[in-house]
Motif scaffolding. Structure first.
Motif, short mmCIF file in Angstrom:
data_model
loop_
_atom_site.label_atom_id
_atom_site.label_comp_id
_atom_site.label_asym_id
_atom_site.label_seq_id
_atom_site.Cartn_x
_atom_site.Cartn_y
_atom_site.Cartn_z
N TYR A 420 58.06 -0.81 12.99
CA TYR A 420 58.72 -1.78 13.88
C TYR A 420 58.65 -1.30 15.33
O TYR A 420 58.35 -2.07 16.25
CB TYR A 420 60.18 -1.99 13.45
CG TYR A 420 60.30 -2.63 12.10
CD1 TYR A 420 60.07 -3.98 11.93
CD2 TYR A 420 60.64 -1.87 10.98
CE1 TYR A 420 60.17 -4.58 10.68
CE2 TYR A 420 60.74 -2.45 9.72
CZ TYR A 420 60.49 -3.81 9.58
OH TYR A 420 60.57 -4.39 8.33
N THR A 481 66.16 0.27 14.09
CA THR A 481 65.84 -0.25 12.76
C THR A 481 66.10 0.80 11.68
O THR A 481 66.53 0.47 10.57
CB THR A 481 64.37 -0.70 12.70
OG1 THR A 481 63.52 0.35 13.16
CG2 THR A 481 64.14 -1.93 13.54
N PHE A 485 68.71 -0.41 8.78
CA PHE A 485 68.26 -0.57 7.40
C PHE A 485 68.87 0.47 6.48
O PHE A 485 69.30 0.16 5.37
CB PHE A 485 66.72 -0.48 7.34
CG PHE A 485 66.03 -1.79 7.63
CD1 PHE A 485 66.07 -2.84 6.72
CD2 PHE A 485 65.35 -1.99 8.83
CE1 PHE A 485 65.45 -4.05 7.00
CE2 PHE A 485 64.72 -3.18 9.11
CZ PHE A 485 64.77 -4.23 8.19
N ILE A 490 71.35 -4.24 7.59
CA ILE A 490 70.29 -5.22 7.39
C ILE A 490 69.77 -5.04 5.97
O ILE A 490 69.31 -3.95 5.62
CB ILE A 490 69.13 -5.05 8.39
CG1 ILE A 490 69.62 -5.26 9.83
CG2 ILE A 490 68.00 -6.03 8.08
CD1 ILE A 490 68.53 -5.13 10.87
N LYS A 493 65.71 -6.73 1.86
CA LYS A 493 64.82 -7.88 1.65
C LYS A 493 64.20 -8.35 2.96
O LYS A 493 63.20 -9.07 2.96
CB LYS A 493 65.57 -9.02 0.98
CG LYS A 493 66.68 -9.63 1.82
CD LYS A 493 67.35 -10.78 1.07
CE LYS A 493 68.47 -11.41 1.89
NZ LYS A 493 69.10 -12.53 1.16
N TYR A 494 64.79 -7.93 4.09
CA TYR A 494 64.24 -8.30 5.40
C TYR A 494 63.30 -7.23 5.96
O TYR A 494 62.82 -7.34 7.08
CB TYR A 494 65.38 -8.54 6.41
CG TYR A 494 66.25 -9.72 6.04
CD1 TYR A 494 65.73 -11.02 6.01
CD2 TYR A 494 67.59 -9.53 5.71
CE1 TYR A 494 66.53 -12.10 5.66
CE2 TYR A 494 68.39 -10.60 5.36
CZ TYR A 494 67.85 -11.88 5.33
OH TYR A 494 68.64 -12.95 4.99
N ASP A 495 63.05 -6.21 5.17
CA ASP A 495 62.12 -5.16 5.60
C ASP A 495 60.68 -5.65 5.37
O ASP A 495 59.98 -5.19 4.47
CB ASP A 495 62.40 -3.87 4.81
CG ASP A 495 61.49 -2.72 5.24
OD1 ASP A 495 60.93 -2.78 6.35
OD2 ASP A 495 61.34 -1.77 4.44
N ILE A 496 60.22 -6.54 6.21
CA ILE A 496 58.93 -7.21 6.00
C ILE A 496 57.75 -6.26 6.18
O ILE A 496 56.67 -6.49 5.64
CB ILE A 496 58.77 -8.41 6.96
CG1 ILE A 496 58.91 -7.98 8.41
CG2 ILE A 496 59.78 -9.50 6.62
CD1 ILE A 496 58.66 -9.11 9.40
N GLN A 498 57.84 -3.18 5.19
CA GLN A 498 57.94 -2.20 4.10
C GLN A 498 58.09 -0.76 4.61
O GLN A 498 57.53 0.18 4.04
CB GLN A 498 56.71 -2.30 3.19
CG GLN A 498 56.54 -3.64 2.51
CD GLN A 498 57.63 -3.93 1.48
OE1 GLN A 498 57.80 -3.18 0.52
NE2 GLN A 498 58.36 -5.01 1.67
N THR A 501 61.80 0.10 2.38
CA THR A 501 61.94 -0.33 0.99
C THR A 501 61.37 0.71 0.04
O THR A 501 62.03 1.14 -0.91
CB THR A 501 61.24 -1.68 0.76
OG1 THR A 501 61.76 -2.64 1.70
CG2 THR A 501 61.47 -2.16 -0.65
#
Length: 539
Positions: A420, A481, A485, A490, A493-496, A498, A501
Protein backbone atom coordinates in the motif's frame (compact mmCIF):
# COMPACT_ATOMS: atom_id res chain seq x y z
CA UNK A 1 32.73 17.23 -47.35
CA UNK A 2 33.48 13.72 -48.71
CA UNK A 3 33.12 10.54 -46.75
CA UNK A 4 36.18 9.93 -44.57
CA UNK A 5 37.24 6.60 -46.12
CA UNK A 6 40.19 5.82 -43.77
CA UNK A 7 38.04 6.59 -40.75
CA UNK A 8 35.14 4.55 -42.10
CA UNK A 9 37.43 1.56 -42.69
CA UNK A 10 38.92 1.89 -39.18
CA UNK A 11 35.49 1.98 -37.54
CA UNK A 12 34.30 -0.96 -39.63
CA UNK A 13 37.31 -2.99 -38.49
CA UNK A 14 36.68 -1.97 -34.87
CA UNK A 15 33.00 -2.99 -35.05
CA UNK A 16 33.79 -6.35 -36.62
CA UNK A 17 36.51 -7.00 -34.03
CA UNK A 18 34.24 -6.16 -31.07
CA UNK A 19 31.37 -8.19 -32.49
CA UNK A 20 33.59 -11.21 -33.12
CA UNK A 21 35.28 -10.98 -29.71
CA UNK A 22 31.94 -10.61 -27.93
CA UNK A 23 30.44 -13.67 -29.60
CA UNK A 24 33.55 -15.81 -29.15
CA UNK A 25 34.02 -14.96 -25.48
CA UNK A 26 30.34 -15.65 -24.87
CA UNK A 27 30.55 -19.08 -26.51
CA UNK A 28 33.73 -19.91 -24.62
CA UNK A 29 32.51 -18.86 -21.18
CA UNK A 30 28.90 -20.00 -21.41
CA UNK A 31 29.25 -23.73 -20.79
CA UNK A 32 25.63 -24.67 -20.11
CA UNK A 33 23.69 -21.85 -21.80
CA UNK A 34 21.38 -21.51 -18.81
CA UNK A 35 19.50 -18.35 -17.89
CA UNK A 36 21.60 -17.89 -14.74
CA UNK A 37 24.74 -18.03 -16.84
CA UNK A 38 23.46 -15.32 -19.18
CA UNK A 39 22.04 -13.23 -16.32
CA UNK A 40 24.91 -13.37 -13.81
CA UNK A 41 27.83 -15.28 -15.37
CA UNK A 42 27.43 -17.91 -12.62
CA UNK A 43 28.45 -15.28 -10.03
CA UNK A 44 32.09 -15.82 -11.03
CA UNK A 45 33.50 -12.27 -11.34
CA UNK A 46 36.79 -11.61 -9.62
CA UNK A 47 38.15 -8.21 -8.59
CA UNK A 48 39.71 -7.09 -11.89
CA UNK A 49 36.81 -8.05 -14.13
CA UNK A 50 34.22 -6.66 -11.70
CA UNK A 51 36.00 -3.30 -11.30
CA UNK A 52 36.54 -2.74 -15.01
CA UNK A 53 33.12 -3.82 -16.21
CA UNK A 54 31.46 -1.68 -13.51
CA UNK A 55 33.43 1.36 -14.65
CA UNK A 56 32.67 0.64 -18.29
CA UNK A 57 28.93 0.46 -17.62
CA UNK A 58 29.14 4.10 -16.51
CA UNK A 59 31.56 5.44 -19.11
CA UNK A 60 29.31 5.50 -22.14
CA UNK A 61 28.68 7.77 -25.10
CA UNK A 62 26.42 10.05 -23.09
CA UNK A 63 29.06 10.19 -20.38
CA UNK A 64 32.00 11.29 -22.53
CA UNK A 65 30.07 13.46 -25.01
CA UNK A 66 27.86 14.94 -22.32
CA UNK A 67 30.82 15.80 -20.10
CA UNK A 68 32.59 17.59 -22.97
CA UNK A 69 29.38 19.40 -23.89
CA UNK A 70 28.46 20.81 -20.51
CA UNK A 71 31.94 21.75 -19.29
CA UNK A 72 32.68 23.51 -22.56
CA UNK A 73 29.38 25.37 -22.66
CA UNK A 74 28.53 25.95 -18.98
CA UNK A 75 31.75 25.29 -17.08
CA UNK A 76 32.93 22.89 -14.42
CA UNK A 77 30.37 24.08 -11.87
CA UNK A 78 27.58 22.58 -13.99
CA UNK A 79 29.37 19.34 -14.84
CA UNK A 80 27.37 17.50 -12.23
CA UNK A 81 26.54 14.31 -14.14
CA UNK A 82 29.82 12.36 -14.06
CA UNK A 83 30.63 13.47 -10.51
CA UNK A 84 27.16 12.88 -9.10
CA UNK A 85 26.50 9.54 -10.73
CA UNK A 86 29.83 8.14 -9.58
CA UNK A 87 29.32 9.35 -6.02
CA UNK A 88 25.92 7.68 -6.07
CA UNK A 89 27.38 4.45 -7.41
CA UNK A 90 30.10 4.47 -4.74
CA UNK A 91 27.56 5.02 -1.97
CA UNK A 92 25.43 2.23 -3.36
CA UNK A 93 28.50 0.03 -3.40
CA UNK A 94 29.27 0.73 0.24
CA UNK A 95 25.80 0.33 1.72
CA UNK A 96 23.64 -1.62 -0.73
CA UNK A 97 25.90 -3.87 -2.82
CA UNK A 98 26.98 -6.24 -0.01
CA UNK A 99 23.41 -6.45 1.29
CA UNK A 100 21.83 -7.51 -2.02
CA UNK A 101 24.75 -9.76 -2.99
CA UNK A 102 24.54 -11.59 0.36
CA UNK A 103 20.85 -12.22 -0.33
CA UNK A 104 21.81 -13.81 -3.69
CA UNK A 105 19.22 -11.87 -5.67
CA UNK A 106 19.11 -12.14 -9.47
CA UNK A 107 18.02 -8.52 -10.09
CA UNK A 108 17.53 -5.41 -7.99
CA UNK A 109 13.74 -5.87 -8.34
CA UNK A 110 13.89 -9.18 -6.46
CA UNK A 111 13.67 -7.60 -2.97
CA UNK A 112 10.52 -5.77 -4.07
CA UNK A 113 8.84 -8.94 -5.27
CA UNK A 114 9.94 -10.83 -2.17
CA UNK A 115 8.51 -8.17 0.15
CA UNK A 116 5.53 -6.88 -1.82
CA UNK A 117 4.68 -9.84 -4.03
CA UNK A 118 5.35 -10.40 -7.76
CA UNK A 119 2.69 -8.04 -9.13
CA UNK A 120 3.45 -4.99 -6.99
CA UNK A 121 7.16 -5.53 -7.44
CA UNK A 122 6.71 -5.60 -11.20
CA UNK A 123 5.11 -2.13 -11.19
CA UNK A 124 8.52 -0.69 -10.38
CA UNK A 125 9.87 -2.21 -13.58
CA UNK A 126 8.37 0.82 -15.36
CA UNK A 127 10.91 3.32 -14.02
CA UNK A 128 13.79 0.86 -14.47
CA UNK A 129 12.77 0.21 -18.06
CA UNK A 130 12.46 3.86 -19.08
CA UNK A 131 15.66 4.74 -17.24
CA UNK A 132 17.55 2.12 -19.25
CA UNK A 133 15.98 3.15 -22.54
CA UNK A 134 16.75 6.86 -22.00
CA UNK A 135 20.33 6.06 -21.02
CA UNK A 136 20.74 3.88 -24.08
CA UNK A 137 19.26 6.58 -26.32
CA UNK A 138 21.78 9.09 -24.96
CA UNK A 139 24.55 6.64 -25.75
CA UNK A 140 23.45 5.97 -29.33
CA UNK A 141 22.70 9.63 -29.93
CA UNK A 142 26.24 10.54 -28.91
CA UNK A 143 27.75 8.02 -31.28
CA UNK A 144 25.45 8.95 -34.13
CA UNK A 145 26.41 12.62 -34.05
CA UNK A 146 30.09 11.76 -33.62
CA UNK A 147 30.23 9.41 -36.60
CA UNK A 148 28.23 11.78 -38.78
CA UNK A 149 30.62 14.66 -38.06
CA UNK A 150 33.95 12.83 -38.18
CA UNK A 151 33.16 10.37 -40.96
CA UNK A 152 30.46 12.36 -42.77
CA UNK A 153 28.07 9.43 -42.88
CA UNK A 154 24.33 9.35 -42.30
CA UNK A 155 23.44 9.63 -38.59
CA UNK A 156 20.58 7.13 -38.90
CA UNK A 157 22.86 4.50 -40.41
CA UNK A 158 25.50 5.01 -37.73
CA UNK A 159 22.97 4.67 -34.89
CA UNK A 160 21.30 1.59 -36.38
CA UNK A 161 24.60 -0.20 -37.09
CA UNK A 162 25.95 0.59 -33.63
CA UNK A 163 22.76 -0.67 -31.99
CA UNK A 164 22.88 -3.88 -34.01
CA UNK A 165 26.48 -4.61 -33.01
CA UNK A 166 25.79 -4.10 -29.29
CA UNK A 167 22.58 -6.14 -29.43
CA UNK A 168 24.02 -9.07 -31.38
CA UNK A 169 26.90 -10.01 -29.08
CA UNK A 170 24.75 -9.38 -25.98
CA UNK A 171 22.06 -11.57 -27.57
CA UNK A 172 24.42 -14.53 -27.83
CA UNK A 173 26.79 -14.11 -24.90
CA UNK A 174 24.86 -12.47 -22.07
CA UNK A 175 26.84 -11.02 -19.16
CA UNK A 176 30.06 -12.84 -20.05
CA UNK A 177 30.19 -11.14 -23.47
CA UNK A 178 29.22 -7.79 -22.01
CA UNK A 179 31.80 -7.87 -19.21
CA UNK A 180 34.80 -9.00 -21.24
CA UNK A 181 34.11 -6.66 -24.16
CA UNK A 182 33.75 -3.91 -21.54
CA UNK A 183 37.36 -4.45 -20.50
CA UNK A 184 38.62 -4.07 -24.07
CA UNK A 185 36.39 -1.05 -24.67
CA UNK A 186 37.48 0.68 -21.46
CA UNK A 187 41.11 0.36 -22.53
CA UNK A 188 40.28 1.88 -25.95
CA UNK A 189 38.41 4.77 -24.31
CA UNK A 190 41.36 5.60 -22.07
CA UNK A 191 43.92 5.41 -24.87
CA UNK A 192 41.84 7.20 -27.51
CA UNK A 193 40.72 10.21 -25.48
CA UNK A 194 43.94 10.64 -23.52
CA UNK A 195 45.90 10.59 -26.78
CA UNK A 196 43.68 13.31 -28.25
CA UNK A 197 44.17 15.73 -25.33
CA UNK A 198 47.72 17.02 -26.05
CA UNK A 199 46.95 17.48 -29.75
CA UNK A 200 43.82 19.46 -28.94
CA UNK A 201 45.23 21.80 -26.29
CA UNK A 202 48.41 22.56 -28.30
CA UNK A 203 46.66 23.13 -31.62
CA UNK A 204 47.36 26.55 -33.18
CA UNK A 205 43.61 27.21 -33.43
CA UNK A 206 43.16 26.73 -29.68
CA UNK A 207 43.92 29.55 -27.26
CA UNK A 208 43.51 28.20 -23.74
CA UNK A 209 43.99 31.69 -22.30
CA UNK A 210 40.46 32.47 -23.53
CA UNK A 211 39.03 30.11 -20.92
CA UNK A 212 41.40 30.71 -18.00
CA UNK A 213 38.53 31.37 -15.60
CA UNK A 214 35.37 30.81 -17.66
CA UNK A 215 35.88 27.01 -17.75
CA UNK A 216 35.06 26.94 -14.02
CA UNK A 217 31.55 28.28 -14.67
CA UNK A 218 29.23 29.85 -12.14
CA UNK A 219 25.82 29.29 -10.62
CA UNK A 220 23.55 32.34 -10.64
CA UNK A 221 21.14 32.89 -7.78
CA UNK A 222 18.06 32.24 -9.93
CA UNK A 223 19.45 28.79 -10.79
CA UNK A 224 20.08 27.60 -7.23
CA UNK A 225 16.93 25.46 -7.16
CA UNK A 226 17.75 23.82 -10.47
CA UNK A 227 21.33 23.25 -9.31
CA UNK A 228 20.23 21.54 -6.08
CA UNK A 229 17.78 19.40 -8.02
CA UNK A 230 20.46 18.25 -10.45
CA UNK A 231 22.93 17.38 -7.70
CA UNK A 232 20.48 15.20 -5.77
CA UNK A 233 19.15 13.72 -8.98
CA UNK A 234 22.57 12.53 -10.09
CA UNK A 235 23.78 11.30 -6.68
CA UNK A 236 20.60 9.51 -5.62
CA UNK A 237 19.42 8.68 -9.13
CA UNK A 238 22.67 6.80 -9.69
CA UNK A 239 21.92 4.33 -6.89
CA UNK A 240 19.08 2.05 -8.13
CA UNK A 241 20.46 1.00 -11.55
CA UNK A 242 20.10 -2.66 -12.52
CA UNK A 243 22.99 -2.30 -15.02
CA UNK A 244 25.61 -2.13 -12.27
CA UNK A 245 23.73 -4.30 -9.79
CA UNK A 246 24.05 -6.97 -12.45
CA UNK A 247 27.81 -6.73 -11.94
CA UNK A 248 27.39 -6.58 -8.16
CA UNK A 249 25.28 -9.74 -8.14
CA UNK A 250 27.77 -11.49 -10.45
CA UNK A 251 30.66 -11.01 -8.00
CA UNK A 252 32.04 -13.98 -6.09
CA UNK A 253 31.27 -12.51 -2.66
CA UNK A 254 29.51 -9.56 -0.94
CA UNK A 255 32.84 -8.00 0.09
CA UNK A 256 34.15 -8.21 -3.46
CA UNK A 257 30.94 -6.60 -4.71
CA UNK A 258 31.46 -3.68 -2.33
CA UNK A 259 35.10 -3.11 -3.25
CA UNK A 260 34.66 -3.48 -7.00
CA UNK A 261 31.80 -0.96 -7.11
CA UNK A 262 33.75 1.73 -5.26
CA UNK A 263 36.88 1.15 -7.35
CA UNK A 264 34.81 1.11 -10.54
CA UNK A 265 33.26 4.47 -9.64
CA UNK A 266 36.74 5.94 -9.08
CA UNK A 267 37.94 4.66 -12.46
CA UNK A 268 34.89 6.10 -14.19
CA UNK A 269 35.40 9.47 -12.50
CA UNK A 270 39.02 9.63 -13.66
CA UNK A 271 37.93 8.83 -17.22
CA UNK A 272 35.68 11.93 -17.19
CA UNK A 273 38.81 14.12 -17.19
CA UNK A 274 39.94 13.64 -20.83
CA UNK A 275 36.55 14.48 -22.41
CA UNK A 276 36.28 17.39 -19.95
CA UNK A 277 39.60 18.81 -21.18
CA UNK A 278 38.53 18.33 -24.81
CA UNK A 279 35.31 20.21 -24.06
CA UNK A 280 37.30 23.13 -22.60
CA UNK A 281 39.56 23.04 -25.67
CA UNK A 282 36.43 23.31 -27.79
CA UNK A 283 35.41 26.45 -25.90
CA UNK A 284 38.90 27.90 -26.50
CA UNK A 285 38.93 27.12 -30.24
CA UNK A 286 38.81 29.81 -32.93
CA UNK A 287 36.34 28.00 -35.14
CA UNK A 288 36.78 30.57 -37.93
CA UNK A 289 40.34 29.28 -38.29
CA UNK A 290 39.15 25.71 -38.88
CA UNK A 291 37.22 24.08 -41.72
CA UNK A 292 34.07 24.10 -39.62
CA UNK A 293 31.19 25.53 -41.67
CA UNK A 294 28.41 25.70 -39.10
CA UNK A 295 26.90 28.72 -37.37
CA UNK A 296 28.97 30.84 -34.99
CA UNK A 297 28.78 31.33 -32.11
CA UNK A 298 27.78 27.76 -31.43
CA UNK A 299 24.12 27.29 -30.60
CA UNK A 300 22.93 25.36 -27.56
CA UNK A 301 22.22 22.31 -29.72
CA UNK A 302 25.56 22.45 -31.52
CA UNK A 303 27.41 22.21 -28.20
CA UNK A 304 26.11 18.63 -28.05
CA UNK A 305 28.64 17.81 -30.78
CA UNK A 306 31.63 19.60 -29.28
CA UNK A 307 33.66 16.43 -28.67
CA UNK A 308 33.44 15.08 -32.23
CA UNK A 309 33.98 18.62 -33.53
CA UNK A 310 37.25 18.91 -31.61
CA UNK A 311 38.33 15.48 -32.85
CA UNK A 312 37.49 16.34 -36.45
CA UNK A 313 38.49 19.99 -36.86
CA UNK A 314 41.21 20.47 -34.24
CA UNK A 315 43.07 17.14 -34.05
CA UNK A 316 45.08 15.48 -36.87
CA UNK A 317 43.13 12.92 -38.91
CA UNK A 318 44.91 9.90 -37.41
CA UNK A 319 44.13 11.09 -33.87
CA UNK A 320 40.58 11.87 -34.94
CA UNK A 321 40.08 8.29 -36.10
CA UNK A 322 41.51 6.89 -32.86
CA UNK A 323 39.26 9.25 -30.90
CA UNK A 324 36.17 8.16 -32.76
CA UNK A 325 37.14 4.57 -31.95
CA UNK A 326 37.25 5.57 -28.29
CA UNK A 327 33.76 7.09 -28.46
CA UNK A 328 32.48 4.00 -30.25
CA UNK A 329 33.97 1.85 -27.49
CA UNK A 330 32.27 4.01 -24.88
CA UNK A 331 28.96 3.50 -26.64
CA UNK A 332 29.26 -0.27 -26.76
CA UNK A 333 30.33 -0.58 -23.13
CA UNK A 334 27.16 1.10 -21.88
CA UNK A 335 24.69 0.12 -24.59
CA UNK A 336 25.18 -3.58 -23.96
CA UNK A 337 24.74 -2.97 -20.21
CA UNK A 338 21.40 -1.24 -20.74
CA UNK A 339 19.87 -3.84 -23.03
CA UNK A 340 21.04 -6.73 -20.85
CA UNK A 341 19.78 -5.05 -17.66
CA UNK A 342 16.25 -4.47 -18.94
CA UNK A 343 16.16 -7.85 -20.65
CA UNK A 344 17.17 -9.63 -17.45
CA UNK A 345 14.59 -7.82 -15.32
CA UNK A 346 11.83 -8.56 -17.84
CA UNK A 347 12.75 -12.23 -18.21
CA UNK A 348 13.26 -12.89 -14.48
CA UNK A 349 10.88 -10.54 -12.69
CA UNK A 350 8.05 -10.12 -15.17
CA UNK A 351 7.89 -13.18 -17.39
CA UNK A 352 9.02 -15.86 -14.94
CA UNK A 353 7.71 -14.50 -11.63
CA UNK A 354 4.31 -13.42 -12.95
CA UNK A 355 3.35 -15.14 -16.20
CA UNK A 356 5.35 -18.36 -16.34
CA UNK A 357 6.64 -19.51 -12.93
CA UNK A 358 7.43 -22.94 -14.38
CA UNK A 359 9.19 -21.64 -17.48
CA UNK A 360 12.08 -23.80 -18.65
CA UNK A 361 15.68 -22.55 -18.86
CA UNK A 362 15.53 -22.56 -22.65
CA UNK A 363 12.32 -20.54 -22.61
CA UNK A 364 13.83 -17.91 -20.28
CA UNK A 365 16.91 -17.64 -22.46
CA UNK A 366 14.82 -16.81 -25.52
CA UNK A 367 12.62 -14.37 -23.60
CA UNK A 368 15.81 -12.60 -22.53
CA UNK A 369 17.06 -12.47 -26.12
CA UNK A 370 13.79 -11.08 -27.49
CA UNK A 371 13.76 -8.43 -24.75
CA UNK A 372 17.35 -7.46 -25.64
CA UNK A 373 16.33 -6.85 -29.26
CA UNK A 374 13.25 -4.80 -28.29
CA UNK A 375 15.13 -2.58 -25.81
CA UNK A 376 17.94 -2.03 -28.31
CA UNK A 377 15.48 -0.99 -31.00
CA UNK A 378 13.64 1.44 -28.70
CA UNK A 379 16.88 3.11 -27.63
CA UNK A 380 17.93 3.61 -31.24
CA UNK A 381 14.55 5.11 -32.17
CA UNK A 382 14.62 7.61 -29.29
CA UNK A 383 18.23 8.53 -30.09
CA UNK A 384 17.15 9.58 -33.58
CA UNK A 385 14.21 11.72 -32.43
CA UNK A 386 15.29 13.53 -29.22
CA UNK A 387 17.70 16.48 -28.82
CA UNK A 388 20.67 17.14 -26.53
CA UNK A 389 22.80 14.24 -25.34
CA UNK A 390 23.39 15.76 -21.92
CA UNK A 391 19.67 16.28 -21.52
CA UNK A 392 19.06 12.58 -22.07
CA UNK A 393 22.01 11.74 -19.84
CA UNK A 394 20.40 13.66 -16.95
CA UNK A 395 16.83 12.68 -17.85
CA UNK A 396 17.59 8.98 -17.61
CA UNK A 397 18.22 9.46 -13.88
CA UNK A 398 14.96 11.32 -13.25
CA UNK A 399 12.66 8.37 -12.84
CA UNK A 400 15.31 6.41 -10.98
CA UNK A 401 15.73 9.31 -8.56
CA UNK A 402 12.14 10.39 -8.04
CA UNK A 403 10.47 6.98 -8.17
CA UNK A 404 12.99 4.21 -7.63
CA UNK A 405 15.38 5.63 -5.04
CA UNK A 406 12.88 6.05 -2.15
CA UNK A 407 11.35 2.68 -3.01
CA UNK A 408 14.73 0.93 -2.83
CA UNK A 409 15.68 2.50 0.51
CA UNK A 410 12.33 1.58 2.02
CA UNK A 411 12.27 -2.02 0.79
CA UNK A 412 15.76 -2.68 2.16
CA UNK A 413 15.61 -0.83 5.50
CA UNK A 414 11.97 -0.08 6.50
CA UNK A 415 10.69 -3.31 8.03
CA UNK A 416 6.98 -2.37 7.95
CA UNK A 417 7.00 -1.08 4.35
CA UNK A 418 4.22 -2.76 2.36
CA UNK A 419 2.47 -2.73 -1.00
CA UNK A 420 0.00 0.00 0.00
CA UNK A 421 2.81 2.39 0.85
CA UNK A 422 4.83 1.39 -2.19
CA UNK A 423 1.95 1.86 -4.62
CA UNK A 424 0.94 5.20 -3.07
CA UNK A 425 4.52 6.47 -3.23
CA UNK A 426 4.86 5.33 -6.83
CA UNK A 427 1.69 7.14 -7.95
CA UNK A 428 2.57 10.35 -6.10
CA UNK A 429 6.13 10.40 -7.44
CA UNK A 430 5.07 9.81 -11.05
CA UNK A 431 2.39 12.49 -10.87
CA UNK A 432 4.58 15.15 -9.27
CA UNK A 433 7.46 14.46 -11.65
CA UNK A 434 5.47 14.61 -14.87
CA UNK A 435 3.25 17.44 -13.62
CA UNK A 436 6.42 19.52 -13.66
CA UNK A 437 6.73 18.94 -17.42
CA UNK A 438 9.67 17.73 -19.45
CA UNK A 439 10.96 19.83 -22.36
CA UNK A 440 13.13 17.03 -23.72
CA UNK A 441 9.98 14.94 -24.22
CA UNK A 442 7.83 17.95 -25.16
CA UNK A 443 5.61 17.54 -22.08
CA UNK A 444 4.20 20.92 -20.92
CA UNK A 445 4.05 21.61 -17.16
CA UNK A 446 0.74 20.90 -15.48
CA UNK A 447 1.95 22.48 -12.25
CA UNK A 448 4.10 25.62 -12.30
CA UNK A 449 6.09 25.33 -9.10
CA UNK A 450 7.47 28.44 -7.31
CA UNK A 451 10.00 30.50 -9.30
CA UNK A 452 8.73 29.09 -12.60
CA UNK A 453 10.25 30.89 -15.56
CA UNK A 454 8.52 30.94 -18.95
CA UNK A 455 11.85 30.77 -20.76
CA UNK A 456 13.84 28.36 -18.58
CA UNK A 457 11.00 26.35 -17.05
CA UNK A 458 10.97 25.00 -13.47
CA UNK A 459 13.50 26.77 -11.23
CA UNK A 460 12.26 25.11 -8.04
CA UNK A 461 13.88 21.76 -7.04
CA UNK A 462 10.61 19.97 -7.68
CA UNK A 463 12.22 16.60 -8.45
CA UNK A 464 13.88 16.50 -5.04
CA UNK A 465 10.59 17.59 -3.52
CA UNK A 466 8.74 14.80 -5.35
CA UNK A 467 11.29 12.24 -4.14
CA UNK A 468 10.99 13.39 -0.52
CA UNK A 469 7.19 13.38 -0.66
CA UNK A 470 7.23 9.89 -2.17
CA UNK A 471 9.53 8.70 0.63
CA UNK A 472 7.22 10.16 3.29
CA UNK A 473 4.13 8.68 1.62
CA UNK A 474 5.65 5.19 1.43
CA UNK A 475 6.55 5.22 5.13
CA UNK A 476 3.34 6.96 6.27
CA UNK A 477 0.88 4.81 4.33
CA UNK A 478 2.80 1.62 5.17
CA UNK A 479 2.80 2.40 8.90
CA UNK A 480 -0.87 3.41 8.93
CA UNK A 481 -2.11 0.35 7.05
CA UNK A 482 0.13 -1.91 9.14
CA UNK A 483 -1.43 -0.62 12.36
CA UNK A 484 -5.01 -0.57 11.10
CA UNK A 485 -5.04 -4.06 9.62
CA UNK A 486 -3.10 -5.76 12.40
CA UNK A 487 -5.23 -4.13 15.11
CA UNK A 488 -8.40 -5.30 13.38
CA UNK A 489 -9.75 -1.79 12.84
CA UNK A 490 -9.88 -2.60 9.14
CA UNK A 491 -11.19 -6.13 8.46
CA UNK A 492 -8.89 -8.46 6.54
CA UNK A 493 -11.49 -8.81 3.78
CA UNK A 494 -10.48 -5.32 2.64
CA UNK A 495 -6.83 -6.30 2.29
CA UNK A 496 -7.07 -6.26 -1.52
CA UNK A 497 -3.29 -6.34 -2.03
CA UNK A 498 -2.96 -9.36 0.26
CA UNK A 499 -0.31 -7.68 2.41
CA UNK A 500 -1.58 -8.94 5.78
CA UNK A 501 -4.03 -11.72 5.00
CA UNK A 502 -1.36 -14.30 4.25
CA UNK A 503 0.71 -13.12 7.21
CA UNK A 504 -2.22 -13.49 9.62
CA UNK A 505 -3.15 -16.87 8.18
CA UNK A 506 0.43 -18.05 8.64
CA UNK A 507 0.43 -16.85 12.25
CA UNK A 508 -2.86 -18.64 12.84
CA UNK A 509 -1.41 -21.87 11.48
CA UNK A 510 1.69 -21.49 13.66
CA UNK A 511 -0.46 -20.77 16.73
CA UNK A 512 -2.57 -23.86 16.07
CA UNK A 513 0.52 -26.02 15.56
CA UNK A 514 2.02 -24.70 18.79
CA UNK A 515 -1.24 -25.32 20.61
CA UNK A 516 -1.43 -28.91 19.35
CA UNK A 517 2.15 -29.42 20.42
CA UNK A 518 1.37 -28.08 23.89
CA UNK A 519 -1.59 -30.44 24.22
CA UNK A 520 0.57 -33.39 23.24
CA UNK A 521 3.47 -32.24 25.41
CA UNK A 522 1.98 -30.11 28.22
CA UNK A 523 4.24 -28.04 30.40
CA UNK A 524 5.06 -29.92 33.63
CA UNK A 525 3.36 -28.55 36.73
CA UNK A 526 5.21 -27.69 39.94
CA UNK A 527 4.04 -30.99 41.51
CA UNK A 528 5.30 -32.95 38.53
CA UNK A 529 8.68 -31.27 38.77
CA UNK A 530 8.89 -32.02 42.50
CA UNK A 531 7.92 -35.65 41.90
CA UNK A 532 10.55 -35.93 39.15
CA UNK A 533 13.23 -34.56 41.49
CA UNK A 534 12.29 -37.06 44.22
CA UNK A 535 12.30 -39.92 41.75
CA UNK A 536 15.66 -38.87 40.34
CA UNK A 537 17.06 -38.52 43.88
CA UNK A 538 15.76 -41.93 44.82
CA UNK A 539 17.25 -43.54 41.75
Amino acid sequence: MAVNIPGLVAIAVFYVAILTFGILIGRRKNKTGTADELFLANRSFGLVVACLTTAASMVGGGYVNGTAEVIGRDGMAWTIGPIGYNIGMALGGIFIAPKVRAARYTTILDPFQVKYGPKMGSVLFVSEFFGDVFWEAAIFGALGTTLSIVLDINITASVVISACVAVVYTFFGGLYSVAYTDIVQLFLIAVGLVLAVPFAVTSPVVDMSKVTTSWLGQVHSQHIGLYIDTIFLCVCGGVPWQAWYQRVLACKSPKLAQISTVVGACIALVLAIPPGILGVAGAATDWNATSYEGSLPLTFGEWTNILPMVLQFVCPQSISIIGIGAVSAAVMSSADSCVLASGTVFASNIYKNIFRPNASERELVWVLRVAIVVVGALGAIIALTVGTVYGLFILCGDLMFVVQFPQLICVLWVSFANSYGSLSGFIIAMFLRFAGGEPFLFIPPLIKYPYYDEKHGQMFPFKTMAMCISFIVIIGVSYLTDRLFKSGKIPMKYDILQCFTEEMEQKAVETKENGDQLQCNPEPSAEDELLEKKTTSFI
